[in-house]
Design an enzyme around this catalytic site. Structure first.
Site, short mmCIF file in Angstrom:
data_model
loop_
_atom_site.label_atom_id
_atom_site.label_comp_id
_atom_site.label_asym_id
_atom_site.label_seq_id
_atom_site.Cartn_x
_atom_site.Cartn_y
_atom_site.Cartn_z
N ASP A 200 -32.54 34.56 21.89
CA ASP A 200 -32.23 33.85 23.13
C ASP A 200 -33.37 32.87 23.43
OD1 ASP A 200 -32.20 33.17 25.98
OD2 ASP A 200 -30.54 34.58 26.09
N ASP A 203 -35.00 33.02 27.03
CA ASP A 203 -35.85 34.21 27.21
C ASP A 203 -37.16 34.07 26.44
OD1 ASP A 203 -34.17 35.52 28.93
OD2 ASP A 203 -33.19 36.72 27.39
C1 PRP Z 1 -28.29 29.08 25.85
C2 PRP Z 1 -28.79 27.81 25.20
C3 PRP Z 1 -27.64 26.87 25.39
C4 PRP Z 1 -26.45 27.79 25.25
C5 PRP Z 1 -25.88 27.61 23.88
O1 PRP Z 1 -28.38 29.01 27.21
O2 PRP Z 1 -29.99 27.34 25.77
O3 PRP Z 1 -27.61 26.22 26.64
O4 PRP Z 1 -26.93 29.13 25.41
O5 PRP Z 1 -24.73 28.35 23.73
P1 PRP Z 1 -23.28 27.68 23.63
O6 PRP Z 1 -23.40 26.56 22.65
O7 PRP Z 1 -22.42 28.81 23.15
O8 PRP Z 1 -22.89 27.21 24.99
P2 PRP Z 1 -28.03 30.27 28.16
O9 PRP Z 1 -26.62 30.21 28.59
O10 PRP Z 1 -28.50 31.53 27.51
O11 PRP Z 1 -28.86 29.96 29.46
P3 PRP Z 1 -30.44 29.87 29.67
O12 PRP Z 1 -30.91 28.59 28.98
O13 PRP Z 1 -30.53 29.78 31.15
O14 PRP Z 1 -31.08 31.09 29.09
N1 URA Z 2 -28.07 30.79 23.10
C1 URA Z 2 -29.27 31.18 22.60
O1 URA Z 2 -30.29 31.08 23.29
N2 URA Z 2 -29.30 31.68 21.36
C2 URA Z 2 -28.21 31.79 20.59
O2 URA Z 2 -28.33 32.24 19.44
C3 URA Z 2 -26.98 31.37 21.12
C4 URA Z 2 -26.94 30.87 22.36
#
Ligand code: PRP
Ligand code: URA
Length: 209
Positions: A200, A203
């Site tokens: 992630d 995170d």
């Molecule tokens: C993550 C990442 C993208 C998204 C990608 O964000 O930074 O924005 O997931 O996934 P997708 O292509 O399936 O949409 P997340 O939703 O975890 O939020 P965050 O950046 O607030 O942790």
């Molecule tokens: N968002 C993330 O941060 N990691 C992944 O692998 C997919 C979506």
């Protein structure tokens, strides 16, 4: 059709390999994400428009090139995209910065919009949307849709790791957008995580979880 640019620079490859490791902590992860963004910014700005200017050096008169048009805009997708902003700004210090807030619902994997604040006259600027991860493509396609609804026409998307599924969706929904990818990975797993990926990104950048 927008082009897909998969980076082939050894420094980018090296730095991506480094941060994939689960043993890399928040401080280093965040720093190296910034370094990768800086290197990718160099690649993604190759075709920015220039105009000729006359210059008088201490030795002679000559013609040089300077960037032309409105200042570019960098638009990170919150949260993880924020980790790429300083690296981009190190090469484009005069760029404007907008923010689009989206998170992925962990059950449906659909993006949920919670914030949008863009620089003035965004529709006249080259806009660089940044997010380290392109997984299903839900977040990035939604962010670009939001920009287009506000009249933005010149959009590029930069991500550090992409899954083929996300690239396909981006090309289908936004065939006009050039995509710059640090590394193209194998696939998504059943939770929508990129394999092998780096986990992630939000995170790991912010030390949450
Ligand atoms: C993550 C990442 C993208 C998204 C990608 O964000 O930074 O924005 O997931 O996934 P997708 O292509 O399936 O949409 P997340 O939703 O975890 O939020 P965050 O950046 O607030 O942790
Ligand atoms: N968002 C993330 O941060 N990691 C992944 O692998 C997919 C979506």
């Amino acid at each position: 059709m927008g082009k897909i640019h998969v980076m082939d620079h050894p420094l980018i490859a090296h730095k991506i390999s480094y941060i994939r490791s689960e043993n890399v902590g928040t401080k280093e992860f965040r720093e190296v994400i910034g370094e990768i963004a800086q290197l990718m910014c160099y690649e993604a700005t190759r075709d920015l428009k220039t105009r000729d200017v006359n210059i008088k050096t201490p030795v002679a008169e000559t013609t040089g090139k300077v960037l032309t048009g409105r200042k570019p805009a960098i638009v990170p997708i919150l949260r993880a995209g924020v980790g790429m902003v300083d690296g981009m700004l190190s090469l484009m210090p005069a760029a404007k910065v907008g923010h689009i807030g989206l998170y992925r619902d962990p059950k449906t994997l659909e993006p949920v919009e919670y914030y949008c604040k863009l620089p003035a006259d965004c529709e006249e600027r080259e806009v660089f949307v940044v997010d380290p991860m392109l997984a299903t493509g839900g977040s990035s396609t939604a962010a670009i849709r939001m920009l287009k609804e506000k009249g933005v026409a010149h959009i590029r998307f930069l991500c550090i790791i992409a899954a083929p599924e996300g690239v396909e969706r981006m090309q289908k929904e936004h065939p006009d957008v050039d995509i710059y990818i640090g590394a193209l990975d194998e696939r998504l797993n059943e939770h929508g995580y990129i394999v092998p990926g780096l986990g992630d990104a939000g995170d790991r950048i912010f030390g949450t979880k």
